[in-house]
Each structure stands twice: as C-alpha cells, then as structure tokens.
Motif scaffolding. Structure first.
Motif, PDB file in Angstrom:
ATOM      1  N   LEU A   1      70.581  26.655  38.631  1.00 33.18           N
ATOM      2  CA  LEU A   1      71.045  27.917  38.049  1.00 33.18           C
ATOM      3  C   LEU A   1      72.464  27.724  37.543  1.00 33.18           C
ATOM      4  O   LEU A   1      73.339  27.246  38.276  1.00 33.18           O
ATOM      5  CB  LEU A   1      71.005  29.044  39.081  1.00 33.18           C
ATOM      6  CG  LEU A   1      69.618  29.407  39.618  1.00 33.18           C
ATOM      7  CD1 LEU A   1      69.366  28.667  40.944  1.00 33.18           C
ATOM      8  CD2 LEU A   1      69.484  30.897  39.850  1.00 33.18           C
ATOM      9  N   ARG A   2      72.680  28.101  36.284  1.00 29.65           N
ATOM     10  CA  ARG A   2      73.986  27.939  35.656  1.00 29.65           C
ATOM     11  C   ARG A   2      74.489  29.295  35.164  1.00 29.65           C
ATOM     12  O   ARG A   2      73.867  29.907  34.291  1.00 29.65           O
ATOM     13  CB  ARG A   2      73.901  26.971  34.477  1.00 29.65           C
ATOM     14  CG  ARG A   2      73.472  25.551  34.853  1.00 29.65           C
ATOM     15  CD  ARG A   2      73.349  24.681  33.611  1.00 29.65           C
ATOM     16  NE  ARG A   2      72.979  23.306  33.935  1.00 29.65           N
ATOM     17  CZ  ARG A   2      72.682  22.369  33.023  1.00 29.65           C
ATOM     18  NH1 ARG A   2      72.730  22.683  31.727  1.00 29.65           N
ATOM     19  NH2 ARG A   2      72.347  21.156  33.412  1.00 29.65           N
ATOM     20  N   ASP A   3      75.584  29.728  35.755  1.00 34.11           N
ATOM     21  CA  ASP A   3      76.200  31.007  35.374  1.00 34.11           C
ATOM     22  C   ASP A   3      75.174  32.133  35.338  1.00 34.11           C
ATOM     23  O   ASP A   3      75.125  32.942  34.405  1.00 34.11           O
ATOM     24  CB  ASP A   3      76.891  30.886  34.008  1.00 34.11           C
ATOM     25  CG  ASP A   3      78.074  29.934  34.059  1.00 34.11           C
ATOM     26  OD1 ASP A   3      78.846  30.025  35.030  1.00 34.11           O
ATOM     27  OD2 ASP A   3      78.204  29.097  33.156  1.00 34.11           O
ATOM     28  N   VAL A   4      74.359  32.183  36.374  1.00 39.74           N
ATOM     29  CA  VAL A   4      73.278  33.159  36.426  1.00 39.74           C
ATOM     30  C   VAL A   4      73.763  34.466  37.033  1.00 39.74           C
ATOM     31  O   VAL A   4      74.426  34.473  38.073  1.00 39.74           O
ATOM     32  CB  VAL A   4      72.072  32.617  37.228  1.00 39.74           C
ATOM     33  CG1 VAL A   4      71.134  33.747  37.651  1.00 39.74           C
ATOM     34  CG2 VAL A   4      71.308  31.603  36.383  1.00 39.74           C
TER      35      VAL A   4
ATOM     36  N   ARG B   1      77.605  30.895  39.940  1.00 39.11           N
ATOM     37  CA  ARG B   1      78.186  29.995  38.927  1.00 39.11           C
ATOM     38  C   ARG B   1      77.340  28.750  38.761  1.00 39.11           C
ATOM     39  O   ARG B   1      77.015  28.335  37.652  1.00 39.11           O
ATOM     40  CB  ARG B   1      79.617  29.621  39.308  1.00 39.11           C
ATOM     41  CG  ARG B   1      80.316  28.785  38.236  1.00 39.11           C
ATOM     42  CD  ARG B   1      81.763  28.528  38.609  1.00 39.11           C
ATOM     43  NE  ARG B   1      81.882  27.670  39.770  1.00 39.11           N
ATOM     44  CZ  ARG B   1      81.818  26.343  39.716  1.00 39.11           C
ATOM     45  NH1 ARG B   1      81.605  25.728  38.554  1.00 39.11           N
ATOM     46  NH2 ARG B   1      81.953  25.623  40.801  1.00 39.11           N
ATOM     47  N   HIS B   2      77.014  28.117  39.901  1.00 35.81           N
ATOM     48  CA  HIS B   2      76.159  26.934  39.837  1.00 35.81           C
ATOM     49  C   HIS B   2      75.493  26.732  41.181  1.00 35.81           C
ATOM     50  O   HIS B   2      76.147  26.759  42.227  1.00 35.81           O
ATOM     51  CB  HIS B   2      76.952  25.675  39.468  1.00 35.81           C
ATOM     52  CG  HIS B   2      76.089  24.450  39.373  1.00 35.81           C
ATOM     53  ND1 HIS B   2      75.987  23.525  40.389  1.00 35.81           N
ATOM     54  CD2 HIS B   2      75.266  24.020  38.387  1.00 35.81           C
ATOM     55  CE1 HIS B   2      75.141  22.571  40.026  1.00 35.81           C
ATOM     56  NE2 HIS B   2      74.691  22.851  38.821  1.00 35.81           N
ATOM     57  N   LEU B   3      74.181  26.552  41.149  1.00 38.94           N
ATOM     58  CA  LEU B   3      73.431  26.312  42.368  1.00 38.94           C
ATOM     59  C   LEU B   3      72.243  25.437  42.018  1.00 38.94           C
ATOM     60  O   LEU B   3      71.518  25.732  41.060  1.00 38.94           O
ATOM     61  CB  LEU B   3      72.961  27.634  42.988  1.00 38.94           C
ATOM     62  CG  LEU B   3      72.314  27.577  44.372  1.00 38.94           C
ATOM     63  CD1 LEU B   3      73.273  27.005  45.404  1.00 38.94           C
ATOM     64  CD2 LEU B   3      71.841  28.963  44.792  1.00 38.94           C
ATOM     65  N   ALA B   4      72.052  24.354  42.783  1.00 37.60           N
ATOM     66  CA  ALA B   4      70.972  23.420  42.494  1.00 37.60           C
ATOM     67  C   ALA B   4      70.158  23.153  43.748  1.00 37.60           C
ATOM     68  O   ALA B   4      70.684  23.124  44.859  1.00 37.60           O
ATOM     69  CB  ALA B   4      71.531  22.108  41.944  1.00 37.60           C
TER      70      ALA B   4
ATOM     71  N   LEU C   1      68.279  29.424  33.978  1.00 36.88           N
ATOM     72  CA  LEU C   1      67.534  28.824  35.081  1.00 36.88           C
ATOM     73  C   LEU C   1      66.815  27.613  34.520  1.00 36.88           C
ATOM     74  O   LEU C   1      66.033  27.730  33.565  1.00 36.88           O
ATOM     75  CB  LEU C   1      66.533  29.818  35.668  1.00 36.88           C
ATOM     76  CG  LEU C   1      65.507  29.236  36.654  1.00 36.88           C
ATOM     77  CD1 LEU C   1      66.192  28.666  37.885  1.00 36.88           C
ATOM     78  CD2 LEU C   1      64.484  30.284  37.051  1.00 36.88           C
ATOM     79  N   LEU C   2      67.091  26.441  35.102  1.00 32.51           N
ATOM     80  CA  LEU C   2      66.446  25.209  34.692  1.00 32.51           C
ATOM     81  C   LEU C   2      65.438  24.788  35.751  1.00 32.51           C
ATOM     82  O   LEU C   2      65.672  24.968  36.953  1.00 32.51           O
ATOM     83  CB  LEU C   2      67.459  24.081  34.484  1.00 32.51           C
ATOM     84  CG  LEU C   2      68.246  24.073  33.166  1.00 32.51           C
ATOM     85  CD1 LEU C   2      69.251  25.221  33.119  1.00 32.51           C
ATOM     86  CD2 LEU C   2      68.965  22.746  32.984  1.00 32.51           C
TER      87      LEU C   2
ATOM     88  N   VAL D   1      72.297  27.544  52.428  1.00 29.54           N
ATOM     89  CA  VAL D   1      73.178  28.257  51.504  1.00 29.54           C
ATOM     90  C   VAL D   1      73.430  29.654  52.059  1.00 29.54           C
ATOM     91  O   VAL D   1      72.488  30.412  52.298  1.00 29.54           O
ATOM     92  CB  VAL D   1      72.551  28.354  50.096  1.00 29.54           C
ATOM     93  CG1 VAL D   1      73.474  29.114  49.146  1.00 29.54           C
ATOM     94  CG2 VAL D   1      72.243  26.967  49.551  1.00 29.54           C
ATOM     95  N   SER D   2      74.696  29.980  52.260  1.00 26.37           N
ATOM     96  CA  SER D   2      75.072  31.311  52.737  1.00 26.37           C
ATOM     97  C   SER D   2      75.392  32.199  51.544  1.00 26.37           C
ATOM     98  O   SER D   2      76.218  31.838  50.695  1.00 26.37           O
ATOM     99  CB  SER D   2      76.296  31.235  53.659  1.00 26.37           C
ATOM    100  OG  SER D   2      76.008  30.505  54.829  1.00 26.37           O
ATOM    101  N   LEU D   3      74.719  33.348  51.470  1.00 22.76           N
ATOM    102  CA  LEU D   3      74.969  34.312  50.408  1.00 22.76           C
ATOM    103  C   LEU D   3      75.645  35.543  50.975  1.00 22.76           C
ATOM    104  O   LEU D   3      75.361  35.954  52.102  1.00 22.76           O
ATOM    105  CB  LEU D   3      73.655  34.723  49.734  1.00 22.76           C
ATOM    106  CG  LEU D   3      72.879  33.646  48.973  1.00 22.76           C
ATOM    107  CD1 LEU D   3      71.555  34.208  48.465  1.00 22.76           C
ATOM    108  CD2 LEU D   3      73.695  33.094  47.812  1.00 22.76           C
ATOM    109  N   TYR D   4      76.530  36.111  50.185  1.00 19.59           N
ATOM    110  CA  TYR D   4      77.192  37.358  50.570  1.00 19.59           C
ATOM    111  C   TYR D   4      77.481  38.151  49.308  1.00 19.59           C
ATOM    112  O   TYR D   4      78.139  37.657  48.385  1.00 19.59           O
ATOM    113  CB  TYR D   4      78.496  37.092  51.333  1.00 19.59           C
ATOM    114  CG  TYR D   4      79.170  38.347  51.809  1.00 19.59           C
ATOM    115  CD1 TYR D   4      78.684  39.036  52.916  1.00 19.59           C
ATOM    116  CD2 TYR D   4      80.274  38.866  51.139  1.00 19.59           C
ATOM    117  CE1 TYR D   4      79.281  40.202  53.359  1.00 19.59           C
ATOM    118  CE2 TYR D   4      80.887  40.037  51.579  1.00 19.59           C
ATOM    119  CZ  TYR D   4      80.394  40.693  52.689  1.00 19.59           C
ATOM    120  OH  TYR D   4      80.986  41.859  53.117  1.00 19.59           O
ATOM    121  N   ARG D   5      76.924  39.364  49.261  1.00 22.65           N
ATOM    122  CA  ARG D   5      77.097  40.249  48.100  1.00 22.65           C
ATOM    123  C   ARG D   5      76.773  39.543  46.793  1.00 22.65           C
ATOM    124  O   ARG D   5      77.479  39.670  45.788  1.00 22.65           O
ATOM    125  CB  ARG D   5      78.509  40.828  48.069  1.00 22.65           C
ATOM    126  CG  ARG D   5      78.787  41.772  49.232  1.00 22.65           C
ATOM    127  CD  ARG D   5      80.156  42.408  49.151  1.00 22.65           C
ATOM    128  NE  ARG D   5      80.373  43.311  50.264  1.00 22.65           N
ATOM    129  CZ  ARG D   5      81.520  43.974  50.481  1.00 22.65           C
ATOM    130  NH1 ARG D   5      82.546  43.826  49.633  1.00 22.65           N
ATOM    131  NH2 ARG D   5      81.648  44.779  51.526  1.00 22.65           N
TER     132      ARG D   5
END
Length: 356
Positions: free
Chosen positions: A21-24, A37-40, A75-76, A221-225
């Motif tokens: 994911l790029r700038d999603v 911003r970036h997650l693979a 999304l790639l 991966v920890s997500l918050y808001r």
C-alpha cells in the motif's frame, strides 16, 4: 512508518511483496479512517494486525481482500496495481470474518461452493475432505450435515474450510476465534498455520489473541486511529497524559500508580498515545532501590509466550489495569522464576517512551 525490510541473499533479487500500500487513504462519508504512507506484506508472511477497536484493522483487511477500493493512493498485488484486476485477484485472496456465513445447504456443498464457482470439476471431493480434516471435522460425520445442525464453533470451522479448500495465495482473517469455544479456536489456529507452512499462503490476521499471534507471526503491525503506530510487540499506552508538577508528563493508572514520561519536543499539548518498546522494560521480583528518572511499577504476570523469530520470551504484566509487555531472555525467565500470577516490578526510563 514502513514495515521491516525483507532479508535476501546477495545477488538474488527479492520477490515483490504480495500486498503493498502506497499513500493509501480510505474514507467513510468524508471521514478518513485509514491513512497509510507505506505498508508491505511479504509473500508467505504471517502478519498480525493489532490495535484498539476503531483503529482500522477491519477496513484494512477489506482493502486487501479487494472488497473496498482506496479513496486515495495505490494498492499493489504481486508488484502490480490491483485496480482493474479485482475480479481476477479475488480468486487468489479470501477473507474470513468473525461471524460465519454459511449457505443454506450441506457442509459439503458449502465447502465445495468456491471451488465450483472457479470452474473446478475434478478433485472437488478430495479438496473438500482435506479442508474439513484440516479444521478438525471428520468428512464422514460432517459432510452431509445441514448448515443448521452445526454449533457456532463448527460453523466457523466450516467457513474456514470453505476458504482453505481454495488453497488461497492470501488468507485474511478478522478475529477468527473471538466467538468460538476454546477447542474450536485451537483447531482454527492450527489450520491457518498449516496453510501457511504447507502451501506458502500469506496470512494477515486481526486478533486480540496476542500470545498466539506473537508465537506465529513474522511481523505484528500496530494500528491506531487508522495509522501504523509500530511493529512487533510494542506497548501502546493510551489515556489521559497530563502535565507532571515535577516536570514532563504522567498518566494515572487505576490502582493509583503513575507512568512518568518526557513529552514530545515542540508541543504544548499533552499527547494521546505513548509507545514503549518491550525491550525497554526490565522485570524484577524484588523492589529495586536508588533508581532515578525511571518508572517503577508493581504488577502481576498474566501471560508468557516465546516470540517467533527472536528466541526471546514476551512477558505480559498487568500494571494497574494496563497490560505491559517485556521482552526477556529464556535465561532471565528461569533465574527470576517468572510464571503467570507472579508479582513483579516493571522498570523503564521516562525517556524510553516515544509519541505517536
């Protein structure tokens, strides 16, 4: 914040991530609920998603399952843009929700349904029997049962079997064991790990079962808001941070203890979330003396798990209603005699916290 870089041998190009994911961003009704911003997600990885309710875990899974499209960004999938290929890619990616959904037909037909819609004619019975066996359901006993003859745990296992029968390239799970009995939860966890090891299936799992997750995941991966707060077993300390009369910030705990920290530079407003690495937390069975600029908090060990990939033990400690994780060596576990129920002291510096 980016995911950990993939490790590869020199001279051998790394395969592209299965998902990237790029700038999603994703918005509901004009309100942005996910901003990455970036997650693979590397191919063949087992990635856990953790965070409080409303942090964006379910939305992220639906994006990866190609059930939602990003409001903004790319999304790639396998190194290529997924937009415009959703129908094709959904044949390789499947999502299991917390609440099972079964068709009003037999167990066999439920599990075979996805295979038949994909045009598979030969080998359907074998794939169905294999998938049912993986989730601990005897094909002879369960294949002919109707959907309404199943318990909640059995229905969830049939729902999982219908996805495992596809031998998906990516299996996405949203709280797969939250609403089932203990024995079904164990069988579900064993089945998804088997899919990863036997077929190289990429697993992305949102769950509150942190002990299991840290045992099997290659990354957490920890997500918050809607944002990535960190990776691994990091502690997210939410709540009411207030100015400390002695300087810095402090956060009250339910038992009257306080966590003390230095605030972020250049900000007059108390932050909402502090991040504390588990390697920054030291445990002691006796109260130390003569500590300066450190937090010294009394708590009780609740869980212990061998962390996948590090060889260390993650020890969870309930401190005034807050669960703190400490990363310790197996030798330290033995020397301290750590076990669930033991009263311990959690120690970390006020400077160890960083801010989201």
């Amino acid at each position: 914040m980016e995911t950990r870089a993939a490790i590869r041998e020199e001279g051998i190009p790394a395969a592209p991530p299965l998902f990237e994911l790029r700038d999603v961003e994703f918005a509901y009704g004009g309100r942005t609920v996910l901003s990455l911003r970036h997650l693979a997600f590397p191919q063949g990885a087992v990635v856990g998603l953790v965070g409080p309710n409303g942090s964006g875990k379910s939305t992220l899974l639906k994006l990866l399952a190609l059930l939602l499209a990003p409001t903004r960004g790319q999304l790639l999938y396998g190194g290529q843009v997924a937009a415009g290929r959703e129908g094709e890619l959904r044949r390789e990616v499947t999502l299991l929700l917390q609440e099972p959904f079964l068709l009003k037909r037999t167990v066999f037909e439920n599990v075979a349904y996805g295979l038949r819609t994909r045009g598979l004619v030969e080998g359907v019975s074998e794939r169905v029997e294999e998938a049912l066996s993986l989730v601990g359901l005897s094909p002879k006993r369960f294949a002919s049962r109707q959907w309404y003859q199943l318990s909640g745990g059995e229905a969830q296992r049939v729902s999982l079997a219908s996805r495992l029968a596809l031998r998906p390239r990516a299996l996405l799970l949203d709280e797969p064991t939250a609403s089932v009995d203990e024995s079904s939860a164990l069988l579900i966890k064993e089945a998804v790990v088997a899919a990863s090891s036997e077929w190289g299936t990429t697993l992305v799992v949102a769950t509150h079962d942190l002990v299991w997750l840290h045992e099997v995941a290659t990354d957490v991966v920890s997500l918050y808001r809607g944002r990535v707060a960190g990776h691994g077993a990091e502690n997210l300390i939410q709540g009411s941070w207030v100015l400390d009369p002695a300087g810095g910030l402090r956060r009250p705990l339910a038992d009257g203890q306080w966590i003390r920290a230095l605030g972020p530079e250049g900000s007059d407003e108390p932050p909402s979330v502090g991040i504390l690495g588990p390697s920054d937390v030291t445990l002691a069975t006796e109260k130390p003396s003569h500590l300066s600029a450190q937090n010294l908090l009394q708590g009780q060990v609740t869980h212990m798990a061998l962390e996948n990939g590090s060889g260390r033990v993650l020890v969870s400690v309930n401190v005034g209603g807050l669960l703190l994780k400490a990363r310790v060596t197996p030798e330290a576990v033995l020397s301290l005699g750590l076990h669930p129920g033991l009263e311990v002291w959690a120690i970390f510096k006020a400077t160890a916290l960083r801010w989201l």
